[in-house]
Design a protein around this motif. Sequence first.
Motif, mmCIF file in Angstrom:
data_model
loop_
_atom_site.group_PDB
_atom_site.id
_atom_site.type_symbol
_atom_site.label_atom_id
_atom_site.label_comp_id
_atom_site.label_asym_id
_atom_site.label_seq_id
_atom_site.Cartn_x
_atom_site.Cartn_y
_atom_site.Cartn_z
ATOM 1 N N TYR A 1 26.227 76.510 -90.682
ATOM 2 C CA TYR A 1 26.726 75.140 -90.494
ATOM 3 C C TYR A 1 25.686 74.202 -89.893
ATOM 4 O O TYR A 1 26.034 73.236 -89.213
ATOM 5 N N ASP A 2 24.415 74.461 -90.087
ATOM 6 C CA ASP A 2 23.310 73.678 -89.511
ATOM 7 C C ASP A 2 23.354 73.624 -87.991
ATOM 8 O O ASP A 2 22.722 72.779 -87.376
ATOM 9 N N ARG A 3 24.119 74.528 -87.353
ATOM 10 C CA ARG A 3 24.295 74.489 -85.899
ATOM 11 C C ARG A 3 23.914 75.779 -85.190
ATOM 12 O O ARG A 3 23.382 75.743 -84.094
ATOM 13 N N TYR A 4 24.251 76.901 -85.790
ATOM 14 C CA TYR A 4 24.114 78.177 -85.093
ATOM 15 C C TYR A 4 23.273 79.159 -85.904
ATOM 16 O O TYR A 4 23.244 79.108 -87.121
ATOM 17 N N LEU A 5 22.658 80.075 -85.194
ATOM 18 C CA LEU A 5 21.966 81.189 -85.815
ATOM 19 C C LEU A 5 22.795 82.438 -85.553
ATOM 20 O O LEU A 5 23.167 82.709 -84.406
ATOM 21 N N PRO B 1 15.992 71.419 -85.532
ATOM 22 C CA PRO B 1 17.001 71.811 -84.549
ATOM 23 C C PRO B 1 17.833 70.606 -84.112
ATOM 24 O O PRO B 1 17.405 69.461 -84.249
ATOM 25 N N LEU B 2 19.011 70.896 -83.576
ATOM 26 C CA LEU B 2 19.923 69.834 -83.151
ATOM 27 C C LEU B 2 19.639 69.411 -81.717
ATOM 28 O O LEU B 2 19.453 70.254 -80.839
ATOM 29 N N ASP B 3 19.644 68.101 -81.503
ATOM 30 C CA ASP B 3 19.555 67.578 -80.143
ATOM 31 C C ASP B 3 20.945 67.442 -79.536
ATOM 32 O O ASP B 3 21.135 67.681 -78.358
ATOM 33 N N SER C 1 29.465 64.775 -85.623
ATOM 34 C CA SER C 1 28.186 64.198 -86.034
ATOM 35 C C SER C 1 27.074 65.048 -85.436
ATOM 36 O O SER C 1 27.060 65.305 -84.233
ATOM 37 N N LEU C 2 26.164 65.497 -86.290
ATOM 38 C CA LEU C 2 25.042 66.312 -85.854
ATOM 39 C C LEU C 2 23.799 65.435 -85.781
ATOM 40 O O LEU C 2 23.470 64.735 -86.736
ATOM 41 N N TYR C 3 23.106 65.477 -84.653
ATOM 42 C CA TYR C 3 21.896 64.688 -84.472
ATOM 43 C C TYR C 3 20.707 65.640 -84.397
ATOM 44 O O TYR C 3 20.523 66.336 -83.410
ATOM 45 N N LYS C 4 19.925 65.634 -85.469
ATOM 46 C CA LYS C 4 18.774 66.531 -85.560
ATOM 47 C C LYS C 4 17.559 65.911 -84.896
ATOM 48 O O LYS C 4 17.392 64.702 -84.891
#
Length: 162
Positions: A135-139, A85-87, A98-101
């Motif tokens: 997009y690795d962000r939302y469900l 999950p993203l922090d 920038s995505l921080y997992k």
Amino acid sequence: MKTPSIYIYSILFIISISLFNSCNGSKSLSQHTTENSKTFTDTVAFDKSSRFFQGIARVEEDSSTFFIKTNGKRVFENLIHEFQPLDSVSPTNNGMLSLYKNEKKLMRIVGNYGMLNDSAEWVLQPEYDTIPLLYDRYLKIEKEGKTTYANSWGNLMIAFKY
């Protein structure tokens, strides 16, 4: 001059006792209690099995495959997707994000479409039609023709209306 054979035999005896004890303890996982008082199941009882990883083990019994929790209860049959999950999300200079997992956590989307956290607890109960990760962000959560969205932690962002 005396030979040190008594010492060699003593050392070999101690090593053989240690090996015997370590071999004997390989199946001691069956029912024991840890510091957190959780009971673990012996996966050797199944035809095939994996190790427990974050509260879940994959097992095979009578040619069917499923996943169990450390208490031995069946949790789900199909693992659809695992992700971190993203922090946080922050913009960059060129208009991108920038995505921080969270590298210490793991979420699992499973068959019958539900979501488990890394402690094998239900975040979203297994009652949905689909739960793709976008997009690795939302469900995107769909149930009975209605759609809603959640963040990567499973927190709903919009109520089920449409």
